[in-house]
Design a protein around this motif. Structure first.
Motif, PDB file in Angstrom:
ATOM      1  N   GLY A   1      41.711  48.315  52.248  1.00 28.63           N
ATOM      2  CA  GLY A   1      41.542  49.693  51.815  1.00 28.63           C
ATOM      3  C   GLY A   1      41.381  49.835  50.317  1.00 28.63           C
ATOM      4  O   GLY A   1      41.240  50.946  49.802  1.00 28.63           O
ATOM      5  N   ARG A   2      41.375  48.722  49.610  1.00 31.26           N
ATOM      6  CA  ARG A   2      41.266  48.740  48.154  1.00 31.26           C
ATOM      7  C   ARG A   2      40.548  47.482  47.664  1.00 31.26           C
ATOM      8  O   ARG A   2      41.075  46.728  46.852  1.00 31.26           O
ATOM      9  CB  ARG A   2      42.669  48.818  47.543  1.00 31.26           C
ATOM     10  CG  ARG A   2      42.719  49.042  46.043  1.00 31.26           C
ATOM     11  CD  ARG A   2      44.167  48.950  45.581  1.00 31.26           C
ATOM     12  NE  ARG A   2      44.308  49.101  44.136  1.00 31.26           N
ATOM     13  CZ  ARG A   2      45.470  49.001  43.486  1.00 31.26           C
ATOM     14  NH1 ARG A   2      46.576  48.742  44.162  1.00 31.26           N
ATOM     15  NH2 ARG A   2      45.529  49.155  42.172  1.00 31.26           N
ATOM     16  N   PRO A   3      39.332  47.228  48.115  1.00 29.17           N
ATOM     17  CA  PRO A   3      38.642  46.006  47.707  1.00 29.17           C
ATOM     18  C   PRO A   3      38.374  45.936  46.213  1.00 29.17           C
ATOM     19  O   PRO A   3      38.183  44.843  45.670  1.00 29.17           O
ATOM     20  CB  PRO A   3      37.337  46.039  48.518  1.00 29.17           C
ATOM     21  CG  PRO A   3      37.149  47.475  48.891  1.00 29.17           C
ATOM     22  CD  PRO A   3      38.528  48.036  49.063  1.00 29.17           C
ATOM     23  N   TRP A   4      38.392  47.087  45.535  1.00 32.14           N
ATOM     24  CA  TRP A   4      38.164  47.105  44.088  1.00 32.14           C
ATOM     25  C   TRP A   4      39.370  46.589  43.300  1.00 32.14           C
ATOM     26  O   TRP A   4      39.320  46.511  42.085  1.00 32.14           O
ATOM     27  CB  TRP A   4      37.819  48.521  43.619  1.00 32.14           C
ATOM     28  CG  TRP A   4      38.622  49.572  44.290  1.00 32.14           C
ATOM     29  CD1 TRP A   4      39.869  50.017  43.948  1.00 32.14           C
ATOM     30  CD2 TRP A   4      38.239  50.287  45.462  1.00 32.14           C
ATOM     31  NE1 TRP A   4      40.290  50.963  44.835  1.00 32.14           N
ATOM     32  CE2 TRP A   4      39.307  51.158  45.773  1.00 32.14           C
ATOM     33  CE3 TRP A   4      37.105  50.283  46.274  1.00 32.14           C
ATOM     34  CZ2 TRP A   4      39.273  52.018  46.872  1.00 32.14           C
ATOM     35  CZ3 TRP A   4      37.071  51.136  47.369  1.00 32.14           C
ATOM     36  CH2 TRP A   4      38.142  51.988  47.663  1.00 32.14           C
ATOM     37  N   ILE A   5      40.435  46.186  43.993  1.00 35.53           N
ATOM     38  CA  ILE A   5      41.576  45.604  43.292  1.00 35.53           C
ATOM     39  C   ILE A   5      41.165  44.349  42.524  1.00 35.53           C
ATOM     40  O   ILE A   5      41.725  44.051  41.465  1.00 35.53           O
ATOM     41  CB  ILE A   5      42.732  45.287  44.277  1.00 35.53           C
ATOM     42  CG1 ILE A   5      44.010  44.926  43.491  1.00 35.53           C
ATOM     43  CG2 ILE A   5      42.360  44.157  45.233  1.00 35.53           C
ATOM     44  CD1 ILE A   5      45.245  44.754  44.379  1.00 35.53           C
ATOM     45  N   PHE A   6      40.152  43.640  43.007  1.00 38.92           N
ATOM     46  CA  PHE A   6      39.694  42.440  42.292  1.00 38.92           C
ATOM     47  C   PHE A   6      39.096  42.815  40.937  1.00 38.92           C
ATOM     48  O   PHE A   6      39.357  42.150  39.928  1.00 38.92           O
ATOM     49  CB  PHE A   6      38.686  41.675  43.152  1.00 38.92           C
ATOM     50  CG  PHE A   6      39.277  41.107  44.404  1.00 38.92           C
ATOM     51  CD1 PHE A   6      39.965  39.908  44.370  1.00 38.92           C
ATOM     52  CD2 PHE A   6      39.174  41.773  45.612  1.00 38.92           C
ATOM     53  CE1 PHE A   6      40.545  39.381  45.519  1.00 38.92           C
ATOM     54  CE2 PHE A   6      39.745  41.257  46.767  1.00 38.92           C
ATOM     55  CZ  PHE A   6      40.425  40.062  46.724  1.00 38.92           C
ATOM     56  N   ARG A   7      38.326  43.884  40.912  1.00 35.47           N
ATOM     57  CA  ARG A   7      37.759  44.362  39.640  1.00 35.47           C
ATOM     58  C   ARG A   7      38.867  44.832  38.701  1.00 35.47           C
ATOM     59  O   ARG A   7      38.847  44.554  37.495  1.00 35.47           O
ATOM     60  CB  ARG A   7      36.777  45.511  39.913  1.00 35.47           C
ATOM     61  CG  ARG A   7      36.155  46.114  38.656  1.00 35.47           C
ATOM     62  CD  ARG A   7      35.159  47.198  38.993  1.00 35.47           C
ATOM     63  NE  ARG A   7      35.802  48.347  39.633  1.00 35.47           N
ATOM     64  CZ  ARG A   7      35.139  49.380  40.157  1.00 35.47           C
ATOM     65  NH1 ARG A   7      33.810  49.364  40.158  1.00 35.47           N
ATOM     66  NH2 ARG A   7      35.782  50.386  40.699  1.00 35.47           N
TER      67      ARG A   7
END
Length: 337
Positions: free
Chosen positions: A232-238
């Motif tokens: 639900g938060r794939p942008w955590i890597f960015r």
């Protein structure tokens, strides 16, 4: 950092292998936002050598995945060797052995984290797999079986001696499952062990960029692996990459941005499964995680989890966007449970 001859740069971020989560569309989203290394869902060695269609589908790899590993698990050494050979034919960049899954049905047979109760067999199995394939072999494991048997230092030494090219460690015991807090001090102990020369990848409780930086400071690991924190938060890597490089926290995405990314993932799931209903069912775990902490969101969430047609989901998403607009989602206190 390297795995075999694969150059991964400084402090790469790994997407943890997760059953019913790290399939094509979710891997794509995480890669889009900066994940450096992918894993498939774990693959049963017994099912693989029996040529089970669903199991082989898990090994379908795509250009965007790379570098990517196929993760296998099992309790029988010869079956695992055979499975590794089959996995190698799918042309991953490396093969990973699952010595960490805590699920009862897995450990009851001595597989997954169950192997932490027999380090001699773990070492022998690993060595046989390393000899059987030409690709680098890595492993993922836990601290030990329970509080009284945290054998990770001995396990790491044995796995290195068996020939693994890198080791990922989840900072919990099998008995903990996903409760309590991950213990990064023992991950640090392995990393700082003078006998250990292979890369160590730290995993457990990374739910934001500041937590990632703190765990890195505590442990000195070569790479970080993010699992449930990315659902639900794939942008955590960015977010993590930006924080490690600049010390700045990126603003969280707006509801409009989240909705568009969720729909992109859903469309890819449907395309991959070639069936609307199947693609929607795959996404339900993600539907429940994509909009945490929004006020009075429960009615929308229930409708999302009950929807079975694409038209219904698109209508619900339009309602969510209309209601919440450019509101930003705060992930600060989101639980990984």
């Amino acid at each position: 950092m390297k795995i075999g001859n694969i150059e991964l740069g400084t402090m790469p971020l790994f997407l943890a292998p997760m059953e019913d989560v790290t399939y094509k569309s979710f891997r794509y989203m995480c890669k889009k936002f900066g994940a450096d290394v992918m894993y498939t869902e774990f693959v049963s060695s017994e099912a693989l050598i029996r040529d089970v269609k669903k199991t082989h589908q898990k090994m379908h790899l795509f250009d965007f995945d790379r570098p990517v590993a196929i993760q296998i698990y099992g309790h029988d050494i010869q079956s695992m060797v055979n499975a590794a050979k089959v996995a190698e034919e799918a042309r991953p960049d490396f093969i990973d052995i699952n010595y960490g899954c805590p699920m009862k049905k897995i450990v009851a047979k001595g597989a997954g984290a169950g192997m932490l109760q027999d380090l001699v067999k773990m070492q022998r199995m690993t060595a046989e797999i390393v000899k059987a394939v030409s690709l680098p072999v890595t492993a993922k494991t836990r601290l030990g079986w329970d509080e009284n048997s945290k054998v990770i230092t001995a396990a790491a030494e044995r796995l290195q001696d068996a020939g693994v090219a890198a080791l990922a460690i989840h900072g919990r015991t099998r008995k903990q499952l996903y409760t309590g807090e991950a213990d990064w001090s023992l991950i640090a102990e392995v990393k700082n062990n003078p006998r250990i020369t292979i890369p160590i990848i730290g995993n457990g409780d990374i739910n934001g960029p500041e937590k990632a930086a703190e765990f890195l400071r505590q442990s000195g690991v070569d790479a970080l692996m993010i699992g449930r924190g990315a659902i639900g938060r794939p942008w955590i890597f960015r977010e993590v990459k930006n924080y490690l490089q600049t010390g700045e926290v990126l603003p969280p995405p707006t509801v409009v941005e989240i909705a568009q990314n969720m729909l992109d993932q859903l469309h890819m799931s449907i395309e991959w499964k070639d069936n609307v209903r199947s693609g929607i069912l795959m996404m339900r775990r993600h539907f429940a995680k994509y909009f945490p902490g929004l006020p009075n969101f429960r009615p929308h969430k229930i409708k999302l989890l009950q929807a079975t047609e694409m038209e219904d989901i698109e209508q619900i998403m339009s309602e969510i966007i209309e209601h919440y607009g450019d509101l930003r989602v705060d992930y600060t206190n989101v639980s990984l449970k």
